[in-house]
Motif scaffolding. Structure first.
Motif, PDB file in Angstrom:
ATOM      1  N   ILE A 192       0.853  -1.184   0.000  1.00  0.00           N
ATOM      2  CA  ILE A 192       0.000   0.000   0.000  1.00  0.00           C
ATOM      3  C   ILE A 192       0.890   1.236   0.000  1.00  0.00           C
ATOM      4  N   TRP A 193       0.782   2.023  -1.061  1.00  0.00           N
ATOM      5  CA  TRP A 193       1.534   3.268  -1.192  1.00  0.00           C
ATOM      6  C   TRP A 193       0.561   4.421  -0.953  1.00  0.00           C
ATOM      7  N   VAL A 194       0.837   5.244   0.046  1.00  0.00           N
ATOM      8  CA  VAL A 194      -0.099   6.293   0.439  1.00  0.00           C
ATOM      9  C   VAL A 194       0.374   7.645  -0.087  1.00  0.00           C
ATOM     10  N   ALA A 195      -0.503   8.302  -0.833  1.00  0.00           N
ATOM     11  CA  ALA A 195      -0.242   9.661  -1.307  1.00  0.00           C
ATOM     12  C   ALA A 195      -0.602  10.622  -0.183  1.00  0.00           C
ATOM     13  N   ALA A 196       0.384  11.292   0.371  1.00  0.00           N
ATOM     14  CA  ALA A 196       0.151  12.138   1.542  1.00  0.00           C
ATOM     15  C   ALA A 196       1.033  13.379   1.486  1.00  0.00           C
ATOM     16  N   HIS A 197       0.482  14.505   1.960  1.00  0.00           N
ATOM     17  CA  HIS A 197       1.233  15.759   1.980  1.00  0.00           C
ATOM     18  C   HIS A 197       1.109  16.499   3.309  1.00  0.00           C
ATOM     19  N   GLY A 198      -0.110  16.573   3.850  1.00  0.00           N
ATOM     20  CA  GLY A 198      -0.321  17.313   5.081  1.00  0.00           C
ATOM     21  C   GLY A 198       0.040  16.517   6.317  1.00  0.00           C
ATOM     22  N   PRO A 199       0.161  17.186   7.464  1.00  0.00           N
ATOM     23  CA  PRO A 199       0.584  16.511   8.701  1.00  0.00           C
ATOM     24  C   PRO A 199      -0.260  15.305   9.065  1.00  0.00           C
ATOM     25  N   GLY A 206       2.448   6.727   8.077  1.00  0.00           N
ATOM     26  CA  GLY A 206       3.323   6.034   9.012  1.00  0.00           C
ATOM     27  C   GLY A 206       2.642   4.869   9.704  1.00  0.00           C
ATOM     28  N   ARG A 207       1.342   4.965   9.913  1.00  0.00           N
ATOM     29  CA  ARG A 207       0.614   3.905  10.616  1.00  0.00           C
ATOM     30  C   ARG A 207       0.199   2.756   9.694  1.00  0.00           C
ATOM     31  N   TYR A 208      -0.088   3.069   8.426  1.00  0.00           N
ATOM     32  CA  TYR A 208      -0.694   2.054   7.563  1.00  0.00           C
ATOM     33  C   TYR A 208       0.085   1.752   6.281  1.00  0.00           C
ATOM     34  N   GLY A 209       0.967   2.625   5.852  1.00  0.00           N
ATOM     35  CA  GLY A 209       1.540   2.486   4.529  1.00  0.00           C
ATOM     36  C   GLY A 209       2.783   1.612   4.468  1.00  0.00           C
ATOM     37  N   ASP A 210       2.982   0.994   3.307  1.00  0.00           N
ATOM     38  CA  ASP A 210       4.248   0.323   3.006  1.00  0.00           C
ATOM     39  C   ASP A 210       5.208   1.265   2.300  1.00  0.00           C
ATOM     40  N   ALA A 211       4.654   2.316   1.690  1.00  0.00           N
ATOM     41  CA  ALA A 211       5.471   3.329   1.011  1.00  0.00           C
ATOM     42  C   ALA A 211       4.782   4.668   1.130  1.00  0.00           C
ATOM     43  N   TRP A 212       5.583   5.710   1.140  1.00  0.00           N
ATOM     44  CA  TRP A 212       5.062   7.080   1.075  1.00  0.00           C
ATOM     45  C   TRP A 212       5.196   7.530  -0.363  1.00  0.00           C
ATOM     46  N   ARG A 239       6.049   0.453  14.449  1.00  0.00           N
ATOM     47  CA  ARG A 239       6.522  -0.102  13.186  1.00  0.00           C
ATOM     48  C   ARG A 239       7.972   0.303  12.960  1.00  0.00           C
ATOM     49  N   ASP A 240       8.669  -0.428  12.129  1.00  0.00           N
ATOM     50  CA  ASP A 240      10.036  -0.066  11.750  1.00  0.00           C
ATOM     51  C   ASP A 240       9.974   1.116  10.801  1.00  0.00           C
ATOM     52  N   PRO A 241      10.434   2.293  11.201  1.00  0.00           N
ATOM     53  CA  PRO A 241      10.308   3.473  10.335  1.00  0.00           C
ATOM     54  C   PRO A 241      11.063   3.339   9.025  1.00  0.00           C
ATOM     55  N   MET A 242      12.125   2.538   9.021  1.00  0.00           N
ATOM     56  CA  MET A 242      12.916   2.392   7.803  1.00  0.00           C
ATOM     57  C   MET A 242      12.308   1.375   6.841  1.00  0.00           C
ATOM     58  N   SER A 243      11.223   0.723   7.252  1.00  0.00           N
ATOM     59  CA  SER A 243      10.566  -0.239   6.364  1.00  0.00           C
ATOM     60  C   SER A 243       9.653   0.457   5.363  1.00  0.00           C
ATOM     61  N   ARG A 348      13.875   6.969  -2.894  1.00  0.00           N
ATOM     62  CA  ARG A 348      14.448   5.709  -3.360  1.00  0.00           C
ATOM     63  C   ARG A 348      13.624   5.073  -4.472  1.00  0.00           C
ATOM     64  N   TYR A 349      12.471   5.661  -4.783  1.00  0.00           N
ATOM     65  CA  TYR A 349      11.651   5.134  -5.874  1.00  0.00           C
ATOM     66  C   TYR A 349      11.015   6.323  -6.606  1.00  0.00           C
ATOM     67  N   PHE A 350      11.406   6.507  -7.862  1.00  0.00           N
ATOM     68  CA  PHE A 350      10.870   7.577  -8.695  1.00  0.00           C
ATOM     69  C   PHE A 350       9.788   7.022  -9.622  1.00  0.00           C
ATOM     70  N   VAL A 351       8.632   7.662  -9.637  1.00  0.00           N
ATOM     71  CA  VAL A 351       7.618   7.394 -10.650  1.00  0.00           C
ATOM     72  C   VAL A 351       7.444   8.674 -11.456  1.00  0.00           C
ATOM     73  N   LEU A 352       7.649   8.584 -12.759  1.00  0.00           N
ATOM     74  CA  LEU A 352       7.640   9.770 -13.616  1.00  0.00           C
ATOM     75  C   LEU A 352       6.361   9.845 -14.439  1.00  0.00           C
ATOM     76  N   GLY A 353       5.791  11.051 -14.475  1.00  0.00           N
ATOM     77  CA  GLY A 353       4.717  11.371 -15.404  1.00  0.00           C
ATOM     78  C   GLY A 353       5.269  12.319 -16.457  1.00  0.00           C
ATOM     79  N   ASN A 354       5.062  12.003 -17.725  1.00  0.00           N
ATOM     80  CA  ASN A 354       5.686  12.752 -18.812  1.00  0.00           C
ATOM     81  C   ASN A 354       4.736  13.824 -19.348  1.00  0.00           C
ATOM     82  N   LEU A 355       5.011  15.079 -19.012  1.00  0.00           N
ATOM     83  CA  LEU A 355       4.210  16.199 -19.501  1.00  0.00           C
ATOM     84  C   LEU A 355       4.693  16.733 -20.844  1.00  0.00           C
ATOM     85  N   SER A 356       5.691  16.094 -21.422  1.00  0.00           N
ATOM     86  CA  SER A 356       6.293  16.612 -22.649  1.00  0.00           C
ATOM     87  C   SER A 356       5.335  16.585 -23.829  1.00  0.00           C
TER      88      SER A 356
END
Length: 382
Positions: A192-199, A206-212, A239-243, A348-356
């Motif tokens: 589960i990758w969570v899209a998050a920006h606000g506090p 941090g509580r539920y995601g496998d990736a930010w 949880r392990d913060p580095m996971s 450590r993981y880039f996902v690119l959207g191409n606006l070109s």
């Protein structure tokens, strides 16, 4: 040894005059030939571009994508790709689905199904969503962050239930003797990758995601500070913060030459996309957003309601410096160098959207696929 950088490519699942899947198949092959790790599709019912100016005189690819709001259903598209493409073994991700528009039980089922069909290659990206994909369709747009948290808790509860009946109180998604019996693939559920920006959403990650998995816009320094918040929340939850994998979605504007890049940056259609950037980010770069000081950006816009004259007038106010701050821009070497700064701040993981492709010239837009491949290969070496 330095941690390996991973790379994904995003592709809008738009219908084309050639075939419903021509665009996404082309991007799938670009991803495979570049040797990257994943392909992503967003979950939208309509575009973040204003349809009023997505016409051939402004957008060259409108000749093959005549309706910019003709988004295809993402889980169906990824299932089709998995069935029809046996090369590459790319991971397949939703980037990202809405927590409220889809009931989380249905989302849990879709992600688990794709995970089984692809033998463990599915990724569930999820976020609070945007107004444009909810409010016009009768979905309650109040408390989207609360819905996100409850959706994640619901998905985890169903996945962890081992087929036992689940009853769970929730202000948004209560469960009453619910059963979930789709198995994980070899004991593992989709990440589960969570899209998050606000506090608050950073804490949820941090509580539920496998990736930010934040999107635009922010600076590398913003990213590092928010990553610390995510990791602190994970630690507080035991949880392990580095996971938690530090990922990000970045938009790029590239070309084979500086002239090609300038052609995009100076186009009305590309500048109109920058209107999705929040007024706060505009203010930080010394300019005022045409939609007002309280405009929240892509999460709050209803692009289908905007007329051409208003969009073009607002786009004319978008300064070059804002686009260069919000997106990675330049030739392939320029963009790889800019991405290296993000790596140094924790990505450590880039996902690119191409606006070109956002330019009037169809030929130039299609040619941008060549430098895109160079960028993807360059990022793998960071």
């Amino acid at each position: 040894m330095a941690e390996k950088i991973q790379v994904g490519l995003a592709s809008d699942p738009l219908n084309t005059t050639l075939s419903p899947t021509a665009l996404i198949k082309a991007n799938y092959l670009t991803a495979v030939s570049s040797g990257i790790d994943s392909l992503w599709v967003p979950d939208h019912l309509n575009s973040l571009l204003a349809r009023a100016i997505a016409t051939p005189e402004n957008l060259g690819i409108a000749r093959v994508v005549p309706k910019v709001d003709a988004y295809l259903e993402p889980w169906t598209i990824l299932g089709h790709l998995a069935a029809r493409n046996r090369i590459g073994r790319l991971r397949l991700g939703i980037g990202v689905t809405d927590a409220g528009r889809r009931n989380p039980a249905v989302t849990a089922q879709a992600a688990a199904t794709l995970h089984l069909l692809t033998r463990g290659r599915a990724i569930l990206g999820i976020g609070a969503g945007e107004r444009e994909g909810n409010e016009p369709y009768g979905v309650d747009w109040h408390r989207p962050v609360g819905r996100l948290e409850e959706a994640l808790a619901t998905i985890r509860a169903l996945w962890n239930s081992q087929g036992q009946l689940v009853t769970r109180d929730s202000p948004h998604f209560p469960l009453r003797n619910a059963v979930f019996d789709v198995p994980p693939h070899r004991g593992r559920w989709p990440q589960i990758w969570v899209a998050a920006h606000g506090p608050r959403t950073l804490g949820i990650t941090g509580r539920y995601g496998d990736a930010w998995f934040p999107g635009f816009p922010q600076t590398p320094d913003d990213y590092a500070n928010r990553l610390d918040v995510v990791r602190s929340a994970a630690s507080d939850a035991g949880r392990d913060p580095m996971s938690i994998l530090p990922a990000t979605w970045l938009f790029i504007i590239t070309g084979r030459s500086r002239d090609d890049v300038d052609a995009v940056l100076d186009s009305d259609i590309a500048r109109s996309f920058a209107l999705n950037i929040s007024a706060d980010f505009w203010a930080r770069h010394g300019v005022r957003h045409p939609f007002g000081d309280d405009f929240a950006g892509f999460s709050d816009v209803l692009p289908q309601t905007l007329d051409a004259a208003d969009v073009l007038a607002a786009a004319a106010a978008v300064p070059r410096k804002l686009m260069e701050a919000a997106f990675l821009t330049g030739t392939p070497d320029d963009i790889v160098d800019q991405a290296a700064e993000w790596r140094d701040y924790g990505v450590r993981y880039f996902v690119l959207g191409n606006l070109s492709v956002l330019q009037p010239n169809l030929r130039r837009a299609l040619r941008a696929g060549v430098p895109l491949g160079r960028i993807l290969r360059g990022l793998r070496k960071l």
